[in-house]
Design an enzyme around this catalytic site. Structure first.
Site, short mmCIF file in Angstrom:
data_model
loop_
_atom_site.label_atom_id
_atom_site.label_comp_id
_atom_site.label_asym_id
_atom_site.label_seq_id
_atom_site.Cartn_x
_atom_site.Cartn_y
_atom_site.Cartn_z
N HIS A 178 61.53 55.77 9.34
CA HIS A 178 62.48 56.06 8.25
C HIS A 178 62.37 57.52 7.82
O HIS A 178 63.38 58.17 7.53
CB HIS A 178 62.17 55.17 7.03
CG HIS A 178 62.26 53.69 7.29
ND1 HIS A 178 61.17 52.86 7.29
CD2 HIS A 178 63.33 52.88 7.55
CE1 HIS A 178 61.55 51.62 7.53
NE2 HIS A 178 62.86 51.60 7.69
N GLY A 186 63.56 48.94 2.97
CA GLY A 186 62.27 49.22 2.35
C GLY A 186 61.14 49.12 3.36
O GLY A 186 61.37 49.15 4.57
N HIS A 225 58.35 53.64 6.76
CA HIS A 225 57.34 54.16 7.68
C HIS A 225 57.86 55.46 8.28
O HIS A 225 58.95 55.95 7.92
CB HIS A 225 56.99 53.11 8.74
CG HIS A 225 58.18 52.56 9.46
ND1 HIS A 225 58.98 53.32 10.29
CD2 HIS A 225 58.73 51.31 9.44
CE1 HIS A 225 59.94 52.58 10.78
NE2 HIS A 225 59.84 51.35 10.27
P1 AMP Z 1 65.19 48.96 8.55
O1 AMP Z 1 64.54 49.29 7.24
O2 AMP Z 1 64.23 48.39 9.55
O3 AMP Z 1 66.47 48.19 8.39
O4 AMP Z 1 65.62 50.35 9.18
C1 AMP Z 1 66.39 51.26 8.48
C2 AMP Z 1 66.86 52.34 9.42
O5 AMP Z 1 65.72 52.96 10.01
C3 AMP Z 1 67.70 51.79 10.57
O6 AMP Z 1 68.72 52.74 10.86
C4 AMP Z 1 66.70 51.71 11.70
O7 AMP Z 1 67.28 51.79 12.98
C5 AMP Z 1 65.84 52.93 11.41
N1 AMP Z 1 64.53 52.77 12.04
C6 AMP Z 1 63.66 51.74 11.89
N2 AMP Z 1 62.57 51.92 12.67
C7 AMP Z 1 62.78 53.09 13.34
C8 AMP Z 1 62.02 53.83 14.30
N3 AMP Z 1 60.85 53.42 14.76
N4 AMP Z 1 62.55 54.99 14.76
C9 AMP Z 1 63.76 55.43 14.32
N5 AMP Z 1 64.50 54.79 13.41
C10 AMP Z 1 64.03 53.63 12.93
#
Ligand code: AMP
Length: 290
Positions: A40, A34, A37
């Site tokens: 995602h 969640g 940004h």
């Molecule tokens: P999270 O919600 O932070 O667990 O991230 C969910 C997915 O989005 C994971 O696969 C992360 O690696 C990816 N993600 C988070 N931030 C970024 C970013 N700045 N650039 C690319 N992918 C991202």
């Protein structure tokens, strides 16, 4: 129109409606905690460009947080997440509670992330990656996706998920998406919302250090680490956790004479906020001064 499933029954029903609507073709999943940004969103867009239908999971997984970490203060922005999913044409958003994902409490049997799961992030956050790969395995089963998109931002997590999929014969293609950054280079992260303006400019030091390290790649492993360390040490607002160069194939820390592709990884605290970032570099065959 994005449909929302909160329970397992709703997921089964809405997934089968979705398949009936879109016809045959691969289904993609983008797993998130969640607080969505633009990072995602990029995963969702890449998923949409290849899949027949896109599912997003929005689940703050308690299993991957150790006691004393930021689970209770992690940003929760469900309404905004849903709006973004609608704007991006996501077909199905699965937003379960921990009770739905772990109906019998914490799982007794878990996936082990193995030796690489205990290095770097795993060393600083014991148990973290077992919690990650366990929930990813569950979400792959629950969503039945054939394509799964993960960010390079969490490079070690991505490596472990690819390894799990291979080692345990999951029938899914894992697709890596490059890190999305703010215009000044800061890697986008849900945790950036913890940062004050002053913290944010300290946080940029991580990216500046990685760029300095990458620029020093003709100098070899030691030159890269020296250059990046110098930048990190120049900012008193940054408390370094680790800075390492690893072989992207094995995730092993590279030795001084290493040549070829390498991942330069950093983790550091800015105030109480722990941030990670990485860049892929290439150490040329004949480093300067070798
Ligand atoms: P999270 O919600 O932070 O667990 O991230 C969910 C997915 O989005 C994971 O696969 C992360 O690696 C990816 N993600 C988070 N931030 C970024 C970013 N700045 N650039 C690319 N992918 C991202």
């Amino acid at each position: 129109m994005t449909k929302v499933a909160e329970t397992r029954n709703e997921l089964v029903q809405l997934r089968s409606d979705m398949v009936a609507e879109v016809g045959s073709g691969p289904i993609a999943v983008v797993m998130t905690m969640g607080a969505l940004h633009a990072g995602h969103v990029e995963l969702i867009r890449q998923a949409r460009s290849r899949a027949r239908a896109v599912m997003v999971t929005d689940f703050l997984n308690p299993l991957q947080f150790a006691a004393g970490e930021d689970l209770s203060k992690y940003p929760r922005t469900f309404d905004n997440d849903l709006t973004l999913c609608r704007q991006e044409g996501v077909d199905l958003l699965f937003a379960p509670t921990p009770e739905v994902v772990y109906p019998d409490g914490e799982p007794v049997v878990r996936v082990s992330s193995g030796p690489v799961g205990n290095l770097l992030e795993g060393d600083s956050r014991p148990g973290h990656f077992d919690g990650v790969v366990t929930v990813v395995a569950k979400m792959l089963h629950l969503t039945g996706a054939q394509l799964a998109y993960f960010g390079q931002k969490d490079a070690q997590q991505l490596w472990l998920i690819k390894q799990m999929v291979g080692d345990l014969d999951f029938s899914v293609d894992v697709i890596a998406v490059p890190t999305v950054r703010a215009p000044d280079g800061l890697a986008l992260s849900s945790r950036n919302t913890y940062l004050s303006d002053v913290d944010r400019s300290c946080a940029l030091t991580l990216y500046r250090a990685l760029v300095s390290g990458a620029d020093a790649s003709p100098l070899g492993v030691e030159g890269v680490l020296r250059a990046a360390t110098a930048v990190l040490e120049s900012e008193p607002g940054v408390r370094l956790d680790y800075l390492e160069l690893v072989d992207p194939e094995t995730f092993e820390v590279v030795k001084p004479g290493y040549r070829g592709q390498a991942l330069l990884l950093v983790a550091a605290f800015v105030g109480t906020t722990r941030l990670i970032d990485n860049v892929i570099i290439r150490i040329p065959a004949t480093p300067d001064g070798a």
